[in-house]
Design a protein around this motif. Sequence first.
Motif, PDB file in Angstrom:
ATOM      1  N   GLY A 116     -18.506  17.442 -32.350  1.00 12.12           N
ATOM      2  CA  GLY A 116     -17.373  16.766 -31.714  1.00 12.12           C
ATOM      3  C   GLY A 116     -17.368  15.259 -31.828  1.00 12.12           C
ATOM      4  O   GLY A 116     -16.659  14.588 -31.071  1.00 12.12           O
ATOM      5  N   VAL A 117     -18.128  14.707 -32.756  1.00  7.23           N
ATOM      6  CA  VAL A 117     -18.233  13.250 -32.848  1.00  7.23           C
ATOM      7  C   VAL A 117     -17.370  12.673 -33.978  1.00  7.23           C
ATOM      8  O   VAL A 117     -16.627  11.719 -33.773  1.00  7.23           O
ATOM      9  N   ASP A 140     -21.802  12.100 -42.506  1.00 11.19           N
ATOM     10  CA  ASP A 140     -23.111  12.683 -42.230  1.00 11.19           C
ATOM     11  C   ASP A 140     -23.171  14.137 -42.667  1.00 11.19           C
ATOM     12  O   ASP A 140     -22.152  14.822 -42.734  1.00 11.19           O
ATOM     13  N   ALA A 141     -24.403  14.574 -42.909  1.00 11.87           N
ATOM     14  CA  ALA A 141     -24.621  15.994 -43.164  1.00 11.87           C
ATOM     15  C   ALA A 141     -24.331  16.775 -41.890  1.00 11.87           C
ATOM     16  O   ALA A 141     -24.406  16.239 -40.781  1.00 11.87           O
ATOM     17  N   GLY A 142     -23.996  18.048 -42.070  1.00 12.38           N
ATOM     18  CA  GLY A 142     -23.773  18.885 -40.899  1.00 12.38           C
ATOM     19  C   GLY A 142     -22.675  19.894 -41.119  1.00 12.38           C
ATOM     20  O   GLY A 142     -22.146  20.043 -42.216  1.00 12.38           O
ATOM     21  N   ALA A 143     -22.346  20.594 -40.034  1.00 14.37           N
ATOM     22  CA  ALA A 143     -21.282  21.592 -40.074  1.00 14.37           C
ATOM     23  C   ALA A 143     -20.016  20.971 -39.503  1.00 14.37           C
ATOM     24  O   ALA A 143     -20.053  20.257 -38.499  1.00 14.37           O
ATOM     25  N   TYR A 144     -18.912  21.238 -40.156  1.00 20.43           N
ATOM     26  CA  TYR A 144     -17.619  20.696 -39.756  1.00 20.43           C
ATOM     27  C   TYR A 144     -16.618  21.836 -39.599  1.00 20.43           C
ATOM     28  O   TYR A 144     -16.790  22.920 -40.168  1.00 20.43           O
ATOM     29  N   ARG A 145     -15.582  21.566 -38.836  1.00 23.29           N
ATOM     30  CA  ARG A 145     -14.478  22.511 -38.704  1.00 23.29           C
ATOM     31  C   ARG A 145     -13.229  21.847 -39.257  1.00 23.29           C
ATOM     32  O   ARG A 145     -12.952  20.676 -38.948  1.00 23.29           O
ATOM     33  N   VAL A 146     -12.518  22.576 -40.076  1.00 20.89           N
ATOM     34  CA  VAL A 146     -11.268  22.085 -40.672  1.00 20.89           C
ATOM     35  C   VAL A 146     -10.113  22.837 -40.026  1.00 20.89           C
ATOM     36  O   VAL A 146     -10.142  24.069 -39.953  1.00 20.89           O
ATOM     37  N   PHE A 147      -9.113  22.119 -39.546  1.00 17.20           N
ATOM     38  CA  PHE A 147      -7.936  22.746 -38.940  1.00 17.20           C
ATOM     39  C   PHE A 147      -6.707  22.405 -39.771  1.00 17.20           C
ATOM     40  O   PHE A 147      -6.473  21.236 -40.072  1.00 17.20           O
ATOM     41  N   PRO A 172     -27.926  17.238 -34.696  1.00 14.47           N
ATOM     42  CA  PRO A 172     -26.714  17.177 -33.874  1.00 14.47           C
ATOM     43  C   PRO A 172     -26.803  16.056 -32.852  1.00 14.47           C
ATOM     44  O   PRO A 172     -27.859  15.798 -32.297  1.00 14.47           O
ATOM     45  N   ARG A 173     -25.700  15.377 -32.642  1.00 10.08           N
ATOM     46  CA  ARG A 173     -25.669  14.312 -31.651  1.00 10.08           C
ATOM     47  C   ARG A 173     -25.347  14.892 -30.279  1.00 10.08           C
ATOM     48  O   ARG A 173     -24.703  15.931 -30.172  1.00 10.08           O
ATOM     49  N   VAL A 174     -25.784  14.187 -29.252  1.00 10.40           N
ATOM     50  CA  VAL A 174     -25.449  14.588 -27.888  1.00 10.40           C
ATOM     51  C   VAL A 174     -23.976  14.269 -27.663  1.00 10.40           C
ATOM     52  O   VAL A 174     -23.488  13.219 -28.085  1.00 10.40           O
ATOM     53  N   LEU A 175     -23.285  15.179 -27.008  1.00  9.43           N
ATOM     54  CA  LEU A 175     -21.877  14.947 -26.700  1.00  9.43           C
ATOM     55  C   LEU A 175     -21.756  13.702 -25.824  1.00  9.43           C
ATOM     56  O   LEU A 175     -22.456  13.571 -24.822  1.00  9.43           O
ATOM     57  N   PRO A 176     -20.894  12.753 -26.194  1.00  5.75           N
ATOM     58  CA  PRO A 176     -20.714  11.584 -25.333  1.00  5.75           C
ATOM     59  C   PRO A 176     -20.305  12.017 -23.922  1.00  5.75           C
ATOM     60  O   PRO A 176     -19.535  12.962 -23.753  1.00  5.75           O
ATOM     61  N   ALA A 177     -20.848  11.365 -22.917  1.00  5.09           N
ATOM     62  CA  ALA A 177     -20.568  11.723 -21.524  1.00  5.09           C
ATOM     63  C   ALA A 177     -19.094  11.511 -21.215  1.00  5.09           C
ATOM     64  O   ALA A 177     -18.433  10.684 -21.843  1.00  5.09           O
ATOM     65  N   PRO A 178     -18.547  12.275 -20.238  1.00  4.01           N
ATOM     66  CA  PRO A 178     -17.154  12.073 -19.858  1.00  4.01           C
ATOM     67  C   PRO A 178     -16.887  10.615 -19.522  1.00  4.01           C
ATOM     68  O   PRO A 178     -17.661   9.978 -18.818  1.00  4.01           O
ATOM     69  N   ASP A 268     -15.650  20.895 -20.808  1.00  3.78           N
ATOM     70  CA  ASP A 268     -15.416  19.603 -21.444  1.00  3.78           C
ATOM     71  C   ASP A 268     -14.533  19.745 -22.681  1.00  3.78           C
ATOM     72  O   ASP A 268     -14.607  20.742 -23.407  1.00  3.78           O
ATOM     73  N   TYR A 269     -13.728  18.735 -22.884  1.00  2.00           N
ATOM     74  CA  TYR A 269     -12.837  18.683 -24.040  1.00  2.00           C
ATOM     75  C   TYR A 269     -13.020  17.349 -24.741  1.00  2.00           C
ATOM     76  O   TYR A 269     -13.292  16.335 -24.098  1.00  2.00           O
ATOM     77  N   ARG A 270     -12.865  17.364 -26.049  1.00  2.00           N
ATOM     78  CA  ARG A 270     -12.841  16.122 -26.817  1.00  2.00           C
ATOM     79  C   ARG A 270     -11.397  15.812 -27.140  1.00  2.00           C
ATOM     80  O   ARG A 270     -10.657  16.652 -27.669  1.00  2.00           O
ATOM     81  N   LEU A 271     -10.994  14.596 -26.795  1.00  2.00           N
ATOM     82  CA  LEU A 271      -9.630  14.154 -27.045  1.00  2.00           C
ATOM     83  C   LEU A 271      -9.665  13.007 -28.051  1.00  2.00           C
ATOM     84  O   LEU A 271     -10.420  12.045 -27.877  1.00  2.00           O
ATOM     85  N   PHE A 272      -8.850  13.129 -29.092  1.00  2.00           N
ATOM     86  CA  PHE A 272      -8.774  12.090 -30.111  1.00  2.00           C
ATOM     87  C   PHE A 272      -7.339  11.583 -30.163  1.00  2.00           C
ATOM     88  O   PHE A 272      -6.421  12.342 -30.465  1.00  2.00           O
TER      89      PHE A 272
END
Length: 314
Positions: A116-117, A140-147, A172-178, A268-272
């Motif tokens: 979610g970063v 960065d390396a890692g798993a991504y989701r494409v929509f 994996p990074r820690v989810l940023p705090a609310p 929790d939700y990530r809003l962009f």
Amino acid sequence: MNTPARLGTYVLGLAVVFAGAFGVGGAVGATGPAPAKNSHGDHTTPPPATQTTEHVPGGLQVSQNGYTLTPRTATITPGTQTDFRFTVDGPDGRPVTAYETQHDKKLHLIVVSRDGVVFRHLHPELSGEGIWSVPLTLPDAGAYRVFADFVPQGAEGLTLGADLYAPGDYAPRVLPAPSRTATADGYTVRLDGTLTPGAAGRLTAEISKDGKPMTDLQPYLGAYGHLVALRVGDLAYLHVHPDGAPGDGVTPAGPGITFYAEVPSRGDYRLFLDFQHDGAVHTAAFTVRAEQPSGAAAPTATADHGSEHSHSGH
Ligand SMILES: [Cu+2]
């Protein structure tokens, strides 16, 4: 008893929603997905009633209503611009070539890291054969989701999701705090409002720079802001409606942009938020916690993963 009556109303509401969806699906063509095989050959038997199926949020499925998102690029080398190609295959198995325009584009492509970063909002080019392509660079390396968010011509709008991988060492990074404040390219964005499960929540983003509220935002994709909301844990892609449009005579060009967002569950939700100012598009990212309305709510101080992220306090 109240509960069965309430449940009945709820199920009825769902039935209407699904009937609408099937209506559109049926209109797409007889070549859609075949109904489940009935070994009794009894054509008049109605399908078994769905009892507990909730409306499934977008983006969780690679295939829906006969449409399938098919990436033609499986991996992206981190730090290297790659031509990401894909098709949307229709009920006839061929790439869809005719799309309706929504928010100024025929297809909106969102790429998000599974943690979610990292967030990208792109508008690919469509070839005559129905192949979409867009230059994509992942940091960065890692798993991504494409929509892929689109409306096939004459059919219902869909958001399909597929996995995408960037090979290499991955942590994996820690989810940023609310947090209700985010910075993006020198802009400060303050988010007000609440996300309440099952209800359309009103959210207002207020944009300022160097302490000065921005009142000359520019239209981007037919609105003063474009908000993508994803559920942490499965990246369910939620529908968000902007309130008002540039040029409607009542919607100001900032500093506040209003949205209505409906979340399906607590958590929790990530809003962009994408917005445009001085000819450039900027993206502000937030972590927002959706809670039950007060009364039903658990104490907000309940420790979960948000508390183990150190609040650096800004
Ligand atoms: Cu878009």
